[in-house]
Design an enzyme around this catalytic site. Structure first.
Site, mmCIF file in Angstrom:
data_model
loop_
_atom_site.group_PDB
_atom_site.id
_atom_site.type_symbol
_atom_site.label_atom_id
_atom_site.label_comp_id
_atom_site.label_asym_id
_atom_site.label_seq_id
_atom_site.Cartn_x
_atom_site.Cartn_y
_atom_site.Cartn_z
ATOM 1 N NE ARG A 121 -4.097 -0.149 1.632
ATOM 2 C CZ ARG A 121 -4.506 -0.916 2.675
ATOM 3 N NH1 ARG A 121 -4.116 -1.224 3.410
ATOM 4 N NH2 ARG A 121 -5.752 -1.949 1.842
ATOM 5 C CE1 TYR A 122 -0.114 3.982 3.751
ATOM 6 C CE2 TYR A 122 0.493 1.926 4.726
ATOM 7 C CZ TYR A 122 -0.048 3.749 5.467
ATOM 8 O OH TYR A 122 -1.279 3.346 6.421
ATOM 9 N NE ARG A 125 5.274 2.236 6.114
ATOM 10 C CZ ARG A 125 5.294 3.782 5.084
ATOM 11 N NH1 ARG A 125 6.121 3.865 4.327
ATOM 12 N NH2 ARG A 125 4.401 3.948 5.484
ATOM 13 C CB CYS A 134 -4.868 -15.702 16.549
ATOM 14 S SG CYS A 134 -4.560 -13.878 14.713
ATOM 15 C CB CYS A 138 -9.220 -10.772 19.150
ATOM 16 S SG CYS A 138 -7.346 -10.690 19.358
ATOM 17 C CB CYS A 141 -10.254 -10.224 14.358
ATOM 18 S SG CYS A 141 -8.669 -10.643 12.962
ATOM 19 N NE ARG A 143 -5.129 -8.455 8.079
ATOM 20 C CZ ARG A 143 -4.028 -7.856 8.435
ATOM 21 N NH1 ARG A 143 -3.277 -8.641 9.559
ATOM 22 N NH2 ARG A 143 -3.465 -6.830 8.534
ATOM 23 C CG ASP A 302 -10.191 -0.990 10.804
ATOM 24 O OD1 ASP A 302 -9.773 -0.095 10.910
ATOM 25 O OD2 ASP A 302 -9.177 -2.183 10.727
ATOM 26 C CG ASP A 339 -6.239 1.385 8.569
ATOM 27 O OD1 ASP A 339 -5.361 1.135 7.334
ATOM 28 O OD2 ASP A 339 -5.347 0.376 9.107
ATOM 29 C CE LYS A 346 -0.904 0.965 9.975
ATOM 30 N NZ LYS A 346 -0.720 0.944 8.505
#
Length: 437
Positions: A121-122, A125, A134, A138, A141, A143, A302, A339, A346
């Site tokens: 995306r950037y 990086r 995981c 959570c 999450c 995702r 999100d 985000d 971000k």
């Protein structure tokens, strides 16, 4: 070994083959993860009524349950409905409410994926999805679409696709390993993966995003530390959301990482009825820095499916930042970010401290409400930058740096580009001119 009352109680309710002496074995913790409502009730003594049980089954059919015995032991069973650990670990019928604004992939990570496992995306990086596994699922999450994925462990061939992309993309200097949780990989696979990435000449640093210090601190072993130390500079970001998650065991894990020489950061998510309180957030941040973890981001929750009950207004985040700026150490403050849906990345969101300005003065206010004036220089000769660094008179040493083409607002501010505006696609006004075909 020292065990608290809650750990002893939960261990005593495990099957006969389980012993308290296994408690700090991270693989034992994973084998005994709580994956059903019935097991949760057995171990905690909490009982749900018939209506709750029906609703919870519906929720877990869509978004599976998985809690480590360690994290389960942190729940306040007498006040579980208000407990921040319970809310992050255990689901509810509210997760099945999907608003029109919610998306399966709100950050468009899949659309920004040039090859399987890579989100680019950037400019400099990439995010490398190395596992969907995981230690715990959570409930907040971003995702959630990947939770419980049966094809959750990429093979070496799949990971090699991502490694090859990084090798063939020389502008990538920073690789973030994410998932799932990268530290859920075996020691051997993690060693191999870090070795392959660290040998790429243009990769300057590797980062690991992990929640194991929070939900499975026993994963941080001497053997793991010895493997990670081979690949410095390696940065590690944790994910503590509430002060109650910082326990004796998590402190020991963080100390091992910090003593291993790894810079530690923390990314929290702003969650309604969990940490949306200035006092709670400040306590969390202070506990983090006491354990050598620098707060990095505070995320606005999100727009993932089923998270509407966790989201706060952005104004709540601004209020929390107002309570931090000037009221605690600068390095104890995270950057509050949204985000952006659709893959915009971000976006920092901060209180406004510039009140007004003119050609020679800027009017500012501080955290106390004091209004002050900053005098601009009377004579400032602008330095035109055409990005011809060979003739620049500034003392530059770019032997280890690289020039990137300016984009976005940076492009408008630059002197080397004639662009005067950024125009969205399909702009009606320019379409009528015939300039936006």
């Amino acid at each position: 070994m020292i065990y608290d009352k809650e750990q002893k109680e939960i261990a005593s309710r495990m099957d006969n083959k389980s012993k308290l002496t296994n408690w700090k074995d991270w693989k034992w913790q994973l084998r005994h993860a709580i994956r059903s409502m019935e097991k949760f009730e057995q171990l905690t003594g909490i009982k749900f009524d018939d209506k709750e049980r029906v609703n919870l089954r519906k929720t877990f059919d869509k978004f599976p349950l998985s809690i480590t015995p360690y994290y389960l032991s942190l729940i306040d069973k007498k006040n579980y409905k208000n407990d921040p650990v319970f809310k992050q670990a255990f689901g509810g019928i509210e997760e099945l409410t999907t608003l029109q604004s919610e998306l399966e992939d709100p950050l468009s990570e899949d659309k920004d994926s040039p090859v399987e496992g890579i989100t680019h995306r950037y400019p400099d990086r990439v995010l490398f999805h190395v596992s969907n596994i995981c230690a715990m699922y959570c409930r907040h999450c971003t995702r959630k679409r990947k939770v419980g994925d049966i094809d959750s462990v990429p093979s070496k061939d799949q990971l090699n696709q991502g490694i090859e992309y990084i090798k063939n993309t020389p502008q990538v200097r920073d690789v973030l390993l994410s998932g799932g949780d990268p530290l859920m990989l075996t020691d051997e696979k993690l060693d191999w993966l870090l070795s392959e990435i660290s040998q790429i000449p243009h990769v300057e640093i590797i980062r690991i995003g992990t929640r194991v210090p929070v939900v499975l601190p026993y994963r941080i072993t001497d053997k793991l530390i010895s493997i990670l130390k081979k690949y410095q500079p390696l940065w590690i970001n944790t994910h503590f959301n509430h002060p109650n998650e910082i326990t004796t065991s998590s402190k020991e894990a963080l100390a091992m990482l910090a003593d291993g020489g790894f810079p530690l950061g923390n990314q929290s998510v702003l969650l309604a009825d969990v940490n949306d309180c200035p006092r709670i957030m400040k306590t969390l941040l202070h506990k983090l820095i006491q354990n050598r973890v620098r707060p990095y981001y505070l995320y606005q929750c999100d727009l993932s499916e089923g998270l509407s009950h966790f989201r706060t207004p952005i104004g709540k985040g601004i209020e929390i930042m107002e309570s931090l700026i000037g009221h605690t150490s600068g390095f104890a403050r995270p950057t509050y970010v949204i985000d952006a849906p659709g893959g915009g990345g971000k976006i920092p969101v901060m209180p406004n401290y510039i009140i007004s300005w003119s050609t020679n003065k800027v009017i500012l206010r501080n955290y106390e409400g004091v209004i002050t004036t900053y005098k601009e220089p009377d004579s400032y000769e602008a330095r035109v930058c055409d990005r011809d660094c060979d003739i620049c008179t500034l003392d530059l040493n770019l032997n280890e740096d690289s020039e990137m083409e300016a984009v976005g607002i940076e492009k408008l501010l630059s002197d080397h580009d004639d662009t005067i505006s950024l125009v969205p696609e399909h702009n009606d006004r320019l379409h009528r001119r015939g300039e936006n075909e």
